[in-house]
Design an enzyme around this catalytic site. Structure first.
Site, mmCIF file in Angstrom:
data_model
loop_
_atom_site.group_PDB
_atom_site.id
_atom_site.type_symbol
_atom_site.label_atom_id
_atom_site.label_comp_id
_atom_site.label_asym_id
_atom_site.label_seq_id
_atom_site.Cartn_x
_atom_site.Cartn_y
_atom_site.Cartn_z
ATOM 1 N N HIS A 54 18.484 -9.141 -47.799
ATOM 2 C CA HIS A 54 19.216 -8.030 -47.192
ATOM 3 C C HIS A 54 18.540 -7.603 -45.889
ATOM 4 C CE1 HIS A 54 21.409 -4.062 -47.369
ATOM 5 N NE2 HIS A 54 20.359 -3.712 -46.631
ATOM 6 N N GLU A 55 17.231 -7.393 -45.949
ATOM 7 C CA GLU A 55 16.503 -6.954 -44.762
ATOM 8 C C GLU A 55 16.441 -8.044 -43.702
ATOM 9 O OE1 GLU A 55 15.789 -3.934 -44.312
ATOM 10 O OE2 GLU A 55 16.295 -3.330 -46.361
ATOM 11 N N HIS A 58 19.430 -7.801 -41.512
ATOM 12 C CA HIS A 58 19.277 -6.801 -40.445
ATOM 13 C C HIS A 58 18.455 -7.360 -39.290
ATOM 14 C CE1 HIS A 58 21.178 -3.636 -42.648
ATOM 15 N NE2 HIS A 58 20.242 -3.552 -43.572
ATOM 16 N N ASP A 144 22.865 2.035 -44.878
ATOM 17 C CA ASP A 144 23.622 1.243 -43.902
ATOM 18 C C ASP A 144 24.990 1.851 -43.613
ATOM 19 O OD1 ASP A 144 21.539 -0.613 -43.756
ATOM 20 O OD2 ASP A 144 22.287 -1.696 -45.496
#
Length: 210
Positions: A54-55, A58, A144
């Protein structure tokens, strides 16, 4: 604690991550013995991988817009990619914010066949990534979804007014998380709500000092 470096970005593990991992493994051990502890440890690794990817989503999107990331830190409440500066373009902020949940929803689709074939922990990984993808879209800052809301509002009314509105909405969700978490016994949700309330308080104080 630095684990490794991804594309020039150090990936760190906060001490609080060990707290939830240890509690979960010990809980599994007391429920079903060694097998329960092993399953719990594997679930923690699955959660760890899902949060990390997930990170990374980003980070990859931020780098696409020429924004560097100082580090990725995994902690008790999830993860955080520390970028060097906030995007000046709200549209870029929207893309960067959506990249993380998009990764989880993609993983959700990819893991569904494993759950269908009854691969061990396949169903749990489907659930983890679906919840992470959807929950992170809740419009509560700095989640988010909250970042997307703030960026979208700033396109119409400027950053300051957009921040004020997004913080009000965040307060509503934060209080709801605390109440629901305490009422149902989902103390992790209550903890998230408390964290969001702290963020709202800190952001409002920062605006007053400006």
């Amino acid at each position: 604690m630095t684990l490794f470096t991804y594309n020039g970005v150090p990936v760190k593990l906060h001490n609080t991550f060990f707290i939830i991992a240890a509690l979960y493994v010990v809980s599994g051990f007391f429920e079903t013995g060694i097998s329960g502890a092993v399953v719990s440890a594997m679930l923690i690794l699955g959660l760890f991988g899902s949060v990390l990817l997930h990170e990374m989503g980003h980070v990859a999107m931020a780098q696409r817009f020429g924004i560097r990331t100082r580090s990725i830190t995994l902690h008790l409440l999830g993860g955080m990619a520390s970028i060097e500066k906030e995007p000046e373009n709200p549209v870029e902020e929207i893309y960067i914010a959506l990249a993380g949940p998009a990764v989880n929803l993609l993983l959700f689709l990819l893991v569904i066949p494993l759950a269908y074939m009854r691969v061990p922990l396949g169903l749990e990984l489907v659930f983890i990534n679906f919840v992470m993808g959807v929950f992170n879209l809740v419009p509560a800052y700095p989640m988010d979804g909250g970042r997307v809301l703030k960026a979208a509002l700033s396109l119409r009314m400027g950053n300051r007014r957009a921040t004020e509105i997004s913080l009000r909405i965040t307060s509503i969700f934060a209080l709801a998380f605390v109440i629901i978490g305490l009422y149902t016994g989902w103390f992790g949700l209550a903890l998230v709500g408390g964290f969001l309330l702290f963020i709202v308080y800190a952001q409002k104080n920062a605006q007053v000092l400006k």
